[in-house]
Design a protein around this motif. Structure first.
Motif, PDB file in Angstrom:
ATOM      1  N   ALA A  42      37.773  50.007  43.440  1.00  0.00           N
ATOM      2  CA  ALA A  42      38.695  50.851  42.675  1.00  0.00           C
ATOM      3  C   ALA A  42      37.962  51.621  41.594  1.00  0.00           C
ATOM      4  O   ALA A  42      38.256  52.800  41.343  1.00  0.00           O
ATOM      5  CB  ALA A  42      39.793  49.975  42.056  1.00  0.00           C
ATOM      6  N   GLY A  52      44.300  52.980  42.365  1.00  0.00           N
ATOM      7  CA  GLY A  52      44.025  51.569  42.104  1.00  0.00           C
ATOM      8  C   GLY A  52      44.944  50.659  42.893  1.00  0.00           C
ATOM      9  O   GLY A  52      44.513  49.646  43.460  1.00  0.00           O
ATOM     10  N   GLY A  94      35.517  43.860  37.801  1.00  0.00           N
ATOM     11  CA  GLY A  94      35.202  43.430  39.159  1.00  0.00           C
ATOM     12  C   GLY A  94      33.917  42.631  39.218  1.00  0.00           C
ATOM     13  O   GLY A  94      33.833  41.614  39.916  1.00  0.00           O
ATOM     14  N   ALA A 132      37.607  44.215  45.150  1.00  0.00           N
ATOM     15  CA  ALA A 132      38.639  45.251  45.084  1.00  0.00           C
ATOM     16  C   ALA A 132      38.484  46.107  43.834  1.00  0.00           C
ATOM     17  O   ALA A 132      38.619  47.340  43.888  1.00  0.00           O
ATOM     18  CB  ALA A 132      40.019  44.602  45.116  1.00  0.00           C
ATOM     19  N   ASN A 133      38.186  45.504  42.692  1.00  0.00           N
ATOM     20  CA  ASN A 133      38.045  46.273  41.460  1.00  0.00           C
ATOM     21  C   ASN A 133      36.771  47.111  41.454  1.00  0.00           C
ATOM     22  O   ASN A 133      36.757  48.211  40.892  1.00  0.00           O
ATOM     23  CB  ASN A 133      38.059  45.330  40.253  1.00  0.00           C
ATOM     24  CG  ASN A 133      39.471  45.011  39.787  1.00  0.00           C
ATOM     25  OD1 ASN A 133      40.092  45.765  39.052  1.00  0.00           O
ATOM     26  ND2 ASN A 133      39.983  43.880  40.244  1.00  0.00           N
ATOM     27  N   VAL A 186      42.641  43.095  48.494  1.00  0.00           N
ATOM     28  CA  VAL A 186      43.111  41.750  48.146  1.00  0.00           C
ATOM     29  C   VAL A 186      44.011  41.198  49.242  1.00  0.00           C
ATOM     30  O   VAL A 186      43.973  40.001  49.557  1.00  0.00           O
ATOM     31  CB  VAL A 186      43.835  41.763  46.778  1.00  0.00           C
ATOM     32  CG1 VAL A 186      44.450  40.400  46.486  1.00  0.00           C
ATOM     33  CG2 VAL A 186      42.868  42.142  45.671  1.00  0.00           C
ATOM     34  N   THR A 234      39.344  39.830  44.501  1.00  0.00           N
ATOM     35  CA  THR A 234      39.774  40.802  43.497  1.00  0.00           C
ATOM     36  C   THR A 234      38.578  41.477  42.844  1.00  0.00           C
ATOM     37  O   THR A 234      38.665  42.635  42.418  1.00  0.00           O
ATOM     38  CB  THR A 234      40.648  40.105  42.432  1.00  0.00           C
ATOM     39  OG1 THR A 234      41.630  39.298  43.078  1.00  0.00           O
ATOM     40  CG2 THR A 234      41.353  41.126  41.562  1.00  0.00           C
ATOM     41  N   ALA A 264      37.251  48.889  35.354  1.00  0.00           N
ATOM     42  CA  ALA A 264      37.441  48.279  36.673  1.00  0.00           C
ATOM     43  C   ALA A 264      36.128  47.728  37.217  1.00  0.00           C
ATOM     44  O   ALA A 264      36.086  46.633  37.792  1.00  0.00           O
ATOM     45  CB  ALA A 264      38.040  49.293  37.641  1.00  0.00           C
ATOM     46  N   TYR A 304      44.956  43.357  39.734  1.00  0.00           N
ATOM     47  CA  TYR A 304      44.807  41.990  40.224  1.00  0.00           C
ATOM     48  C   TYR A 304      46.155  41.514  40.746  1.00  0.00           C
ATOM     49  O   TYR A 304      47.128  42.276  40.775  1.00  0.00           O
ATOM     50  CB  TYR A 304      44.296  41.049  39.122  1.00  0.00           C
ATOM     51  CG  TYR A 304      44.956  41.249  37.773  1.00  0.00           C
ATOM     52  CD1 TYR A 304      46.135  40.596  37.448  1.00  0.00           C
ATOM     53  CD2 TYR A 304      44.395  42.111  36.842  1.00  0.00           C
ATOM     54  CE1 TYR A 304      46.746  40.784  36.220  1.00  0.00           C
ATOM     55  CE2 TYR A 304      44.994  42.312  35.613  1.00  0.00           C
ATOM     56  CZ  TYR A 304      46.169  41.646  35.308  1.00  0.00           C
ATOM     57  OH  TYR A 304      46.775  41.843  34.093  1.00  0.00           O
ATOM     58  N   ILE A 345      43.055  48.333  45.608  1.00  0.00           N
ATOM     59  CA  ILE A 345      43.088  46.905  45.255  1.00  0.00           C
ATOM     60  C   ILE A 345      44.091  46.162  46.138  1.00  0.00           C
ATOM     61  O   ILE A 345      43.817  45.059  46.618  1.00  0.00           O
ATOM     62  CB  ILE A 345      43.437  46.738  43.764  1.00  0.00           C
ATOM     63  CG1 ILE A 345      42.293  47.281  42.910  1.00  0.00           C
ATOM     64  CG2 ILE A 345      43.718  45.280  43.420  1.00  0.00           C
ATOM     65  CD1 ILE A 345      42.592  47.328  41.433  1.00  0.00           C
TER      66      ILE A 345
END
Length: 737
Positions: free
Chosen positions: A318, A62, A125, A314-315, A70, A311, A121, A327, A66
């Motif tokens: 992830a 993660g 997200g 990214a999540n 980010v 973010t 996640a 985050y 992330i």
């Protein structure tokens, strides 16, 4: 040439920034990797310790995924993003509950825990992407601080208790206290508790960005120094559970194979859906609060919607890669800024360090002391508790502080989701109670205090002054709901039943400063209308927002009643009421105003009046005739003999506002003529009107030929302008202007 040094200077600056970014990234990456291990140890503690290597892999995955995404997409270039302690605490609760239930049934809880981490996640997200796409980043501005403070306090408490569980290897609870207080257990968790308290005290006083990493290195060295000084060995420390290992060799990722997905217990995930919702809510609140805090710490503006979108992506990545929710990190991002990092290099390098730790195995972490990790958790938890319980005591009202404590107690005793629910409910009740204390009535007056912009005769003015109390005027404000509408209803009802010799016949409600109303407020207005009908009172509403008017009409407020009137603004509402009052009153004994009478007051004799009229041009204008237009050059003034004129101010968007309605004996346009300014308003006749026009040329000719007439007229205009200035000053002080 003089310009030749510029490239070398530019390269030097870029090189300096690159070095700062690399240094800050190395520092941040080390801290993020260490915190990731700490959070994994928090989640996979107690009976779940055997899954810790895979848990560390999930946390590092993660952090790597992330952090990289980010760093590339954030509006703050030296940003650091990774899994955070807020959501990790709730994940720890979910993992513990799932582990207990599935183990009791003889199953393997790990696939279900991995699914929970990935699912949280993915959901988070997705929500981030929706909020960012709809540009709802400003939602954080609407969250009451006591609610956020309660969440942070609850997070701090669970971090504190979780640190004990990590160090002692036993879940912290009242039932486990006897075990935790045994001598062999105390040796495991007291050093970490002491370290955490020491870090808290020291770092609240000193804020150098190298202090925390240096103290952690020193703590690890101190642990092994004491261990060897006491004659102990690493094997003995491993056996006593004072180190994270032993871990199996090899990579830490992926945590499970596709076949393991068949062993996911979806019923357990459904049973914990409330906590999953709490993770998503807490992550949403935290990222926005962290971004706002970073703006303050770095004095830079951050695009909250862009942060949510970056973010969110990214999540999602992830979640697909078996990583945990993450985050923006306020502490590491601020550290990068203070270290001089101005590029995305720091965030990317930090993510690379986590990826390297992920793929090169867990053996390097096997000998990391649990008391140091536990001390970090104590430090994080104590920071939240001190900020929300100690610091807030000095800056929050006692009621709001009490709400923080209530939320903390509920979270500690029952759980995060009930704590969130209690916080929202109590804060809503407090808001309703506090807002209802704000008087919805901004100002109150009677008809003799406030008049329309219609100029009346002396007799009508006297009548309106005498009957002014028949009109009761209330200027409303804010958002009207059940708490404030009832107080308004009582105020109006009390006025209707007043024993005053002059009974109230009209109630005018000005909505100019009203933002909206709710359905319960509509019911209060319906009751007001019924009371008005039974008492012979007419309710006049002015300046209603279109949405409010629709609500009142749908709620049955007007309902065809002759006792309800709507007007676009206060001026027209006042004019209508004044006309009704004058129509119902006996005729005035005072004669109507005439231009000849006004001129005799100026020039004293009819002979002088006749001489003055020779310089004027008689104008007969039909209704709707435009005397002059706003913005035109002022070349003349007008004296009204009969009829009415209205002065309109032309606003942007084609809108107009009535400034004044004038009748016989009034002078119009004198300001522009004397000041040499352009017309400040448009003047139009309301009915067939007779005027006398005095041009600038005629005024100059009168000054040459009859200076005594010109002097008298100039004196009259000076008195007129002074009188209007006094009236304008009084109007500016009037409650409704």
């Amino acid at each position: 040439m003089p310009s030749t040094p510029a490239p070398s200077i530019g390269r030097g600056l870029r090189g300096s920034r690159l070095l700062s970014g690399l240094f800050a990234g190395a520092m941040s990456g080390t801290l993020v990797a260490t915190f990731s291990i700490t959070l994994a140890a928090l989640i996979f503690s107690g009976n779940l310790t055997k899954y810790l290597p895979a848990g560390i892999g999930m946390a590092l995955a993660g952090s790597a995924i992330i952090g990289a995404i980010v760093a590339l997409g954030s509006s703050f270039r030296p940003v650091i993003a990774a899994p955070q302690e807020n959501t990790a605490v709730v994940l720890a609760l979910v993992a513990s509950a799932i582990g207990s239930h599935i183990t009791a049934k003889g199953g393997d809880p790990f696939p279900t825990i991995v699914a929970v981490c990935s699912l949280s996640a993915l959901v988070t997200g997705g929500l981030f992407l929706v909020l960012g796409g709809l540009r709802l980043g400003t939602l954080v501005r609407f969250i009451p601080y006591p609610v956020v403070g309660g969440f942070l306090a609850g997070t701090g408490w669970l971090l504190f208790t979780g640190s004990i569980s990590v160090m002692a290897g036993t879940e912290f609870s009242l039932a486990s206290l006897p075990l935790l207080l045994r001598a062999e257990a105390i040796v495991n968790w007291v050093p970490g508790l002491t370290l955490g308290i020491f870090l808290t005290i020291l770092l609240r006083r000193y804020h150098h960005f190298l202090l925390l990493p240096g103290l952690l290195v020193f703590a690890v060295g101190m642990f092994y120094g004491v261990l060897y000084a006491a004659g102990g060995t690493v094997s003995e420390a491993l056996d006593r559970g004072m180190l994270l290992g032993p871990f199996p060799s090899g990579a830490l990722w992926p945590p499970m194979t596709p076949s393991d997905a068949l062993r996911i217990d979806w019923a357990e995930i459904g049973a914990n859906s409330g906590n999953l919702l709490a993770i998503t809510m807490l992550a949403t609140i935290s990222i926005l609060l962290n971004a706002s805090g970073l703006e303050i710490a770095t004095e830079r503006e951050i695009d909250l919607d862009r942060e949510l979108r970056a973010t969110g992506i990214a999540n999602l990545a992830a979640g697909l890669g078996f990583g945990m929710v993450g985050y923006l990190s306020l502490s590491e991002s601020t550290l990068n800024h203070k270290a001089g990092a101005e590029s995305r290099v720091a965030g990317i390098l930090s993510a690379c360090i986590c990826a390297a730790a992920l793929f090169f195995g867990a053996s390097v972490f096997s000998y990391f002391p649990k008391p140091v990790l536990g001390g970090l958790l104590v430090f994080l938890g104590a920071g939240f508790l001190l900020e929300t319980l100690y610091d807030s005591w000095f800056r929050l009202p006692r009621v709001e502080y009490g709400l923080v404590v209530i939320i903390l107690v509920v979270i500690a005793w029952i759980g995060f989701l009930p704590g969130i629910g209690v916080g929202i409910v109590v804060s809503s009740v407090l808001f309703a109670v506090n807002y209802s204390r704000i008087d919805v009535i901004k100002r109150a007056a009677v008809g003799s205090d406030v008049r329309s912009n219609v100029e009346r005769s002396a007799g009508d003015e006297l009548t309106l002054e005498e009957r002014g109390k028949e009109l009761y005027i209330l200027q409303l404000q804010g958002y009207i709901f059940f708490g404030t509408s009832y107080s308004l209803l009582k105020r109006v009802h009390h006025r209707m039943l007043s024993d005053d010799p002059a009974p109230t016949r009209y109630v005018l409600l000005d909505f100019r400063h009203v933002d909206g109303i709710d359905s319960s407020a509509v019911l209060s207005f319906v009751r007001m209308r019924k009371l008005a009908e039974s008492n012979g009172v007419t309710v006049v509403l002015t300046d209603l927002p279109s949405a409010v008017k629709k609500q009142l009409e749908r709620g049955g407020f007007a309902d065809g009643s002759k006792r309800v009137r709507f007007f676009p603004d206060l001026d027209h509402g006042l004019e209508w009421v004044e006309n009704q009052v004058l129509r119902a009153a006996p005729p005035s004994m005072l004669p109507p105003t005439k231009l000849v009478d006004e001129l005799e007051n100026v020039f004293r004799t009819r002979e002088f009046v006749s001489g003055f009229l020779q310089y004027l041009e008689r104008v007969e204008a039909p209704a709707g005739y435009q005397i002059y237009r706003q913005g035109e050059v002022s070349k003349d003034l007008y004296l009204i003999e009969s009829g009415e004129l209205t002065a309109w101010l032309e606003l942007d968007g084609g809108k107009t506002k009535r400034l004044r309605t004038m009748g016989p004996g009034t002078v119009v346009g004198e300001s522009g003529l004397y000041l040499g300014a352009r017309r400040s308003a448009t003047v139009v006749t309301l009915c067939p009107t007779v005027l006398y026009r005095l041009s600038l040329d005629s005024l100059e000719r009168m000054t040459r030929e009859a200076p005594h007439l010109a002097a008298s007229f100039h004196q009259f205009v000076v008195c007129l302008l002074a009188e209007r200035m006094v009236l304008a000053t009084g109007a500016s002080k009037t409650l409704f202007n």
